[in-house]
Design an enzyme around this catalytic site. Sequence first.
Site, PDB file in Angstrom:
ATOM      1  N   HIS A   1     -29.747 -14.492  20.058  1.00 23.33           N
ATOM      2  CA  HIS A   1     -30.190 -15.607  20.709  1.00 23.33           C
ATOM      3  C   HIS A   1     -31.655 -15.574  21.593  1.00 23.33           C
ATOM      4  CE1 HIS A   1     -28.155 -14.412  24.482  1.00 23.33           C
ATOM      5  NE2 HIS A   1     -29.044 -15.082  25.043  1.00 23.33           N
TER       6      HIS A   1
ATOM      7  N   ASP B   1     -24.257 -10.437  18.761  1.00 28.33           N
ATOM      8  CA  ASP B   1     -25.537 -11.005  19.360  1.00 28.33           C
ATOM      9  C   ASP B   1     -26.793 -10.164  19.407  1.00 28.33           C
ATOM     10  OD1 ASP B   1     -27.320 -12.944  20.441  1.00 28.33           O
ATOM     11  OD2 ASP B   1     -25.953 -13.602  21.843  1.00 28.33           O
TER      12      ASP B   1
ATOM     13  N   SER C   1     -30.001 -11.093  29.229  1.00 22.96           N
ATOM     14  CA  SER C   1     -29.438 -11.163  27.965  1.00 22.96           C
ATOM     15  C   SER C   1     -30.589 -10.133  27.057  1.00 22.96           C
ATOM     16  CB  SER C   1     -29.699 -12.626  27.054  1.00 22.96           C
ATOM     17  OG  SER C   1     -28.555 -13.108  27.228  1.00 22.96           O
TER      18      SER C   1
HETATM   19  N1  ARG Z   1     -24.541 -18.133  27.024  1.00 20.69           N
HETATM   20  C1  ARG Z   1     -25.620 -16.943  26.695  1.00 20.69           C
HETATM   21  C2  ARG Z   1     -27.010 -16.819  27.717  1.00 20.69           C
HETATM   22  O1  ARG Z   1     -27.096 -17.678  28.304  1.00 20.69           O
HETATM   23  C3  ARG Z   1     -25.772 -16.985  25.031  1.00 20.69           C
HETATM   24  C4  ARG Z   1     -26.288 -18.469  24.497  1.00 20.69           C
HETATM   25  C5  ARG Z   1     -26.671 -18.303  23.244  1.00 20.69           C
HETATM   26  N2  ARG Z   1     -25.632 -18.668  22.466  1.00 20.69           N
HETATM   27  C6  ARG Z   1     -25.346 -20.138  22.180  1.00 20.69           C
HETATM   28  N3  ARG Z   1     -24.089 -20.231  21.546  1.00 20.69           N
HETATM   29  N4  ARG Z   1     -25.978 -20.921  22.811  1.00 20.69           N
HETATM   30  O2  ARG Z   1     -27.879 -16.840  26.971  1.00 20.69           O
HETATM   31  N1  ASP Z   2     -26.672 -15.313  28.210  1.00 17.96           N
HETATM   32  C1  ASP Z   2     -27.617 -15.083  29.184  1.00 17.96           C
HETATM   33  C2  ASP Z   2     -29.031 -14.871  28.858  1.00 17.96           C
HETATM   34  O1  ASP Z   2     -29.568 -15.283  27.898  1.00 17.96           O
HETATM   35  C3  ASP Z   2     -27.044 -13.942  30.013  1.00 17.96           C
HETATM   36  C4  ASP Z   2     -25.880 -14.638  31.127  1.00 17.96           C
HETATM   37  O2  ASP Z   2     -26.258 -15.590  31.651  1.00 17.96           O
HETATM   38  O3  ASP Z   2     -25.138 -13.693  31.458  1.00 17.96           O
HETATM   39  O4  ASP Z   2     -29.756 -14.271  29.616  1.00 17.96           O
END
Ligand code: ARG
Ligand code: ASP
Length: 689
Positions: A61, A196, A624
């Site tokens: 991502h 990921d 991330s």
């Molecule tokens: N929650 C994670 C972060 O904040 C991964 C986001 C990417 N994945 C998604 N399905 N949008 O970045």
């Molecule tokens: N998914 C998040 C990021 O892109 C990480 C988190 O918020 O735990 O940095």
Amino acid sequence: MLIPSLIGAFEDDMKAMGMRLSAQDIYDVNNSSLKDAIMHFGGGCTAELVSGQGLMLTNHHCGYSQVQAHSSLENDYLKYGFWAKNKSEELKNPGLTASRIVRIEDVTASVFFGTEGLEGSAKLLKMKENTDQLIADAMTNNHFEADVKAFNYGNEFYMIVEETFLDVRLVGTPPNSIGKFGGDTDNWVWPRHTGDFSVFRIYSDVNNKPSEYSESNVPYTPLHFLPVSAKNRVPGEFTMVYGFPGTTEQHLTSGNLQYIMDIERPARIAMRDKSISVIDASMRSSDLIRIQYSSKQARIANGWKKWIGQLGGLKTVDALQIKLDREKAYNDMAATNEEWNKKYGSVIGEMNALVEKYKMADFGYVMFIEYQYVGPELFGRARTISKFLTEIGDLEKNGGLAEAKQAQIEGAKGFYKNYDEATDKQIFQLLTEEYINRLGKDNVPAILRSSSPEELANAIYSKSILTNQARFEKFMAKANSKSMAKLLKKDLGVKLWKETEETFVKTYLPGAQEFKGQMDQLLKTYVAGKLEMFPDEAQWPDANSTLRITYGKLEGSAPHDGMQYTEHTTLDGIITKNNSGNPDYELLPRMHELAKAKDYGDYAQDGELWVCFTGSNHTTGGNSGSPVIDADGNLLGLNFDRTWESTMSDYMFDSSRCRNITVDIRYVMWVMDRYAGAKHLVDEMTIVR
Ligand code: ARG
Ligand code: ASP
């Protein structure tokens, strides 16, 4: 979220938890250390070097917009993945950077030097002078960049010196069905099965120095790269996350938290409920729209779902009561000592009063952001062309109009490549309605009340130059100062943008800025009080996108009564989820073949292929892609998310509840080797067994 240059103070505790490294192994200025393998990726994520030839891993991502930019209906890398067979096939990414931290230095004394006895702007001016000098000195005779950042709201200052690489190429990415497996259904959720990751490579000039993209560039030779661990994982083992956490707000007062929980978050969630429902339906209806909107959708949905989890967690643990109790303890402590009472006795009351005074301004501010920056894209178009609109008269007089117009038309092509008019129109209508409802009719500009959102949408999306490429190009081809004057008067889209923007600048922005400025001042005092009055409590500065270390254990959790999360997931779980029929769990046939054959290579543990695992490391957005490192400095996997129950950690970290989610490096290697046939990348890494 500890500052790497101060990690020595935690060495004993880390060793007691099983770590076998020294503080110098983790952070050293004069010798290579783990820090030299940690990169700030594109300024927003973290990445790590894993080979002597600049090979770098980050999350899928995090590299998503690059992959998306290289994708088209013919080359659908989102759907099928992409793997460069050799270095010559690696794809360049203009604008993408990766930075290494050269050193971190406490410069608090130098920033405050000569400010004794100064107050207000005179003091700030002197501090700015000192800061500028420090930065200039740090950047003399080298190619580094330097910055001085405030920590603990200005109680401390650190200089960060970094080396920024400018030629970062895409090496490979798994298909969405792996890299984004689980989609929004699983985002922020455990159990998780997302692969990921994506793979990049840093290139430098022949002297190993940063250089813009050039064919003569060569793979960068890092000062350090992380070996990867294929050893069996042991629940309870030491883990450490090294990366660039973005923002935490652990010191919010009870009043501020209450405002966020009751007013701000619910409204922002409601705005995004609407845009997401429109985008999701459009993406399901057409492959083209799916590709056009995949990156935007992910961005909007990510914050939306995090916030929902945050509210749930904060309510479950009764965060408000915890805040109130802590505030009472703080005030009680201040009352025990006259000097403390003078310095700290009233600060919490002042902070809460400030929230009362400015919360509507802040609300107007965030709703404007949701409406104009996250909502319908006609506003973004207006911002992009606004400078040209005002300069056209000058260009006409002084020459250069033809080129400027051509540049506008070219720029618009990039935008419209990822735009669907009907989708944007629906978003506009629904969000306009929500915006008016939430802010109140009296608090929005007259033009938004002039007719119904539906009528406004019909009028704008049938005539405005902002919402249609052909109309835009036609207008541009003939544009001059006269037609421009007419446009500004007549184009309802442009007018609406101008009026909402002006109302915002007049009504909400000043208050929101005052709020933040004054709150930061009070927070400085509040935090100073915590540091002085509670010296034995663990203190760490809020995240501010600088390099930090957090450590904990590889462990599961039990966030709900009667429910236990194991610490890892396996390939079998991917197939089980796929069987549910939810399109977020779609797989390409190859995954079924490999899973059926149980073809795990040397990547399995006790007959299972681990996919993800959780740990009690305190992370946030920006972490991330961060390496999750074992007791010996080897890479266990890539951090990419938190469990839903723990997204509250941005306000309150609770190690019994909060878990970061990591994709196991053994799964990453399995995907490269078995799934993608890119074993040469695995061979490039150093594997520890
Ligand atoms: N929650 C994670 C972060 O904040 C991964 C986001 C990417 N994945 C998604 N399905 N949008 O970045
Ligand atoms: N998914 C998040 C990021 O892109 C990480 C988190 O918020 O735990 O940095």
